[in-house]
Design a protein around this motif. Structure first.
Motif, mmCIF file in Angstrom:
data_model
loop_
_atom_site.group_PDB
_atom_site.id
_atom_site.type_symbol
_atom_site.label_atom_id
_atom_site.label_comp_id
_atom_site.label_asym_id
_atom_site.label_seq_id
_atom_site.Cartn_x
_atom_site.Cartn_y
_atom_site.Cartn_z
ATOM 1 N N TYR A 150 17.544 -15.039 -18.920
ATOM 2 C CA TYR A 150 16.642 -16.192 -18.968
ATOM 3 C C TYR A 150 15.400 -15.930 -18.120
ATOM 4 C CZ TYR A 150 20.587 -18.418 -21.189
ATOM 5 O OH TYR A 150 21.603 -18.725 -22.058
ATOM 6 N N ARG A 187 18.659 -22.870 -19.983
ATOM 7 C CA ARG A 187 17.647 -22.407 -19.045
ATOM 8 C C ARG A 187 17.777 -23.139 -17.710
ATOM 9 N NH1 ARG A 187 13.578 -22.084 -22.231
ATOM 10 N NH2 ARG A 187 12.915 -24.248 -22.071
ATOM 11 N N GLY A 203 9.545 -17.600 -19.804
ATOM 12 C CA GLY A 203 8.970 -17.576 -21.146
ATOM 13 C C GLY A 203 9.918 -17.155 -22.253
ATOM 14 N N CYS A 204 11.186 -16.924 -21.931
ATOM 15 C CA CYS A 204 12.123 -16.515 -22.979
ATOM 16 C C CYS A 204 12.436 -17.696 -23.895
ATOM 17 C CB CYS A 204 13.404 -15.959 -22.380
ATOM 18 S SG CYS A 204 14.503 -17.202 -21.684
ATOM 19 N N LEU A 205 12.873 -17.376 -25.098
ATOM 20 C CA LEU A 205 13.275 -18.396 -26.055
ATOM 21 C C LEU A 205 14.719 -18.779 -25.735
ATOM 22 C CD1 LEU A 205 12.672 -20.011 -28.623
ATOM 23 C CD2 LEU A 205 13.508 -18.057 -29.944
ATOM 24 N N SER A 206 14.940 -20.045 -25.360
ATOM 25 C CA SER A 206 16.291 -20.470 -24.992
ATOM 26 C C SER A 206 16.408 -21.985 -25.099
ATOM 27 C CB SER A 206 16.620 -20.035 -23.564
ATOM 28 O OG SER A 206 15.761 -20.677 -22.655
ATOM 29 N N LEU A 207 17.637 -22.462 -25.118
ATOM 30 C CA LEU A 207 17.888 -23.896 -25.072
ATOM 31 C C LEU A 207 17.554 -24.409 -23.675
ATOM 32 C CD1 LEU A 207 21.357 -24.005 -26.862
ATOM 33 C CD2 LEU A 207 19.138 -24.624 -27.838
ATOM 34 N N GLU A 208 16.974 -25.588 -23.589
ATOM 35 C CA GLU A 208 16.569 -26.134 -22.291
ATOM 36 C C GLU A 208 17.750 -26.290 -21.341
ATOM 37 O OE1 GLU A 208 14.642 -27.177 -19.127
ATOM 38 O OE2 GLU A 208 13.625 -26.515 -20.939
#
Length: 115
Positions: free
Chosen positions: A34, A45, A37-42
């Motif tokens: 994580y 994160r 700026g990574c793509l992840s679920l809030e």
């Protein structure tokens, strides 16, 4: 990536893999997965970010500090023949001394030369 060794096997209840990391290893893994700026679920994160603030309590020793047994330590352990007394003498835990003594007695590790 984290330096942790894992025993990979499925659990017996539902035949899936459960992966568990804790403390500093969890912090390193979360930081790698994580990154900013990574793509992840809030929610994921947020959980990863909460790990970054964890600090080892002052009196808590590191859970795993590999220290190989020397021949001399094996001799002392066998001579004392008591894990609690040997732990004080060798600067190791009672559990470590008990397990090493059991391994020596059952032949899982070789006896020190001269025994």
């Amino acid at each position: 990536m984290t330096g942790a060794e894992r025993n990979v096997k499925r659990n017996t209840r539902d035949d899936i893999y459960n992966i568990f990391y804790s403390m500093e290893l969890a912090q390193r893994l979360a930081a790698d997965l994580y990154y900013p700026g990574c793509l992840s679920l809030e929610r994921k994160r947020a959980a990863a970010n909460s790990l970054a603030t964890w600090e080892r309590p002052a009196g808590m020793r590191a859970a795993y500090t590999q220290r190989p047994w020397s021949t001399q330590e094996d001799r002392v352990l066998l001579q004392i023949n008591n894990p609690a007394a040997a732990a004080d003498e060798l600067g190791r835990t009672v559990m470590s001394c008990g397990l090493r003594l059991w391994r020596l007695r059952t032949g899982q590790v070789p006896m020190p030369s001269g025994q």
